[in-house]
Write a protein that holds these residues in place. Structure first.
Motif, PDB file in Angstrom:
ATOM      1  N   GLU A  50       0.937  -1.033  -0.021  1.00 58.19           N
ATOM      2  CA  GLU A  50       0.053  -0.109  -0.097  1.00 58.19           C
ATOM      3  C   GLU A  50       0.934   1.326   0.048  1.00 58.19           C
ATOM      4  OE1 GLU A  50      -2.816  -0.570   3.125  1.00 58.19           O
ATOM      5  OE2 GLU A  50      -3.726  -2.263   2.504  1.00 58.19           O
ATOM      6  N   GLY A  51       2.171   1.178  -0.229  1.00 55.43           N
ATOM      7  CA  GLY A  51       3.003   2.043  -0.166  1.00 55.43           C
ATOM      8  C   GLY A  51       3.204   2.832   0.892  1.00 55.43           C
ATOM      9  N   SER A  52       3.163   2.185   2.049  1.00 49.61           N
ATOM     10  CA  SER A  52       3.491   2.437   3.474  1.00 49.61           C
ATOM     11  C   SER A  52       4.498   1.685   4.289  1.00 49.61           C
ATOM     12  CB  SER A  52       2.327   2.993   4.118  1.00 49.61           C
ATOM     13  OG  SER A  52       2.547   3.340   5.470  1.00 49.61           O
ATOM     14  N   VAL A  53       3.983   0.765   4.735  1.00 51.37           N
ATOM     15  CA  VAL A  53       4.443  -0.206   5.363  1.00 51.37           C
ATOM     16  C   VAL A  53       5.280  -1.327   4.543  1.00 51.37           C
ATOM     17  CG1 VAL A  53       3.960  -2.469   7.120  1.00 51.37           C
ATOM     18  CG2 VAL A  53       2.924  -0.203   7.692  1.00 51.37           C
ATOM     19  N   SER A  54       6.474  -1.704   5.147  1.00 58.17           N
ATOM     20  CA  SER A  54       6.961  -2.836   3.862  1.00 58.17           C
ATOM     21  C   SER A  54       7.506  -3.973   4.921  1.00 58.17           C
ATOM     22  CB  SER A  54       8.256  -2.020   3.659  1.00 58.17           C
ATOM     23  OG  SER A  54       8.857  -2.847   2.849  1.00 58.17           O
TER      24      SER A  54
END
Lengths: 115, 111
Positions: free
Chosen positions: A71-75
């Motif tokens: 989602e483009g945040s947490v990795s």
């Protein structure tokens, strides 16, 4: 404000097991980087994301290592069939965007120990 | 290949003395250079960075570094060491696709 956070802070696992390491970047930072720091060494680049896509994964040592950022945040950095040589501190960093004008802010790291 | 070399894995200075930590980079490293500090059990913190412009860069905690292209060097200095400066220091260079770090220099401050 909140900085980069990484969980867990420590992970002990047995050889051959699967592990997941999580990174929460600073809110609004679109670029996210993973590094590995072995004992007595400087951090080594593994992979970086711009948004959801892996822009450069050339530092991943082999196909047992994989990272996602859906989602483009947490990795999440995923390591399959862990080996003793994978023991290291795994660092995550984020920046507003890619490019040298943007400072990379580092998290405290996850210390992985493979027995 | 890109490389960043830090001379001296350990440097010991007396409190109040000059701190000099050496860093050299290969010419293949883009001339964008950084110094980070790492305190025990903490993440890397940026001390200073050189991207373009003035070659003498001032950072936090009284540190500064000078970019010397002719010497491919980016040495870190502080006029007067303080006990709180004891930490691991990393020089790094690179581009947008991740930083190349040196092996680090452990700075010891003698009382």
């Amino acid at each position: 404000g909140a900085g980069v956070s990484q969980t867990p802070s420590n992970k002990v696992t047995e050889k051959g097991k699967y592990v997941e390491l999580r990174c929460d970047p600073i809110s609004g930072h679109t670029a996210l980087y993973w590094y590995r720091q072995s004992l007595g060494q400087g951090p080594e680049f593994l992979i970086y994301f711009q948004g959801t896509g892996a822009a450069d994964d050339s530092g991943l040592p082999n196909d047992r290592f994989f990272a996602v950022r859906p989602e483009g945040s947490v990795s999440t950095l995923k390591i399959q069939r862990t080996e003793r040589g994978d023991s290291a501190v795994y660092l995550c960093a984020s920046s507003l965007s890619t490019g040298l004008a943007y400072t990379q802010y580092f998290g405290p790291g996850t210390r992985l120990t493979v027995l | 290949a890109q490389s960043v070399t830090q001379l001296g894995s350990h440097v010991s200075v007396s409190e109040g003395a000059l701190v000099l930590l050496r860093c050299n980079y290969s010419s293949s490293v883009p001339p964008y250079l950084f110094w980070y500090v790492q305190y025990p059990n903490q993440g890397l913190q940026l001390l200073l960075k050189y991207t373009t412009g003035a070659t003498l860069v001032k950072g936090i905690n009284g540190f500064e570094a000078e970019f010397k292209k002719s010497e491919t060097s980016f040495h870190l200095t502080k006029p007067s060491a303080h006990m709180s400066d004891a930490a691991e220091y990393f020089c790094a260079g690179g581009g947008a696709d991740g930083l190349t770090f040196g092996k680090g220099t452990h700075l010891i401050i003698q009382p």
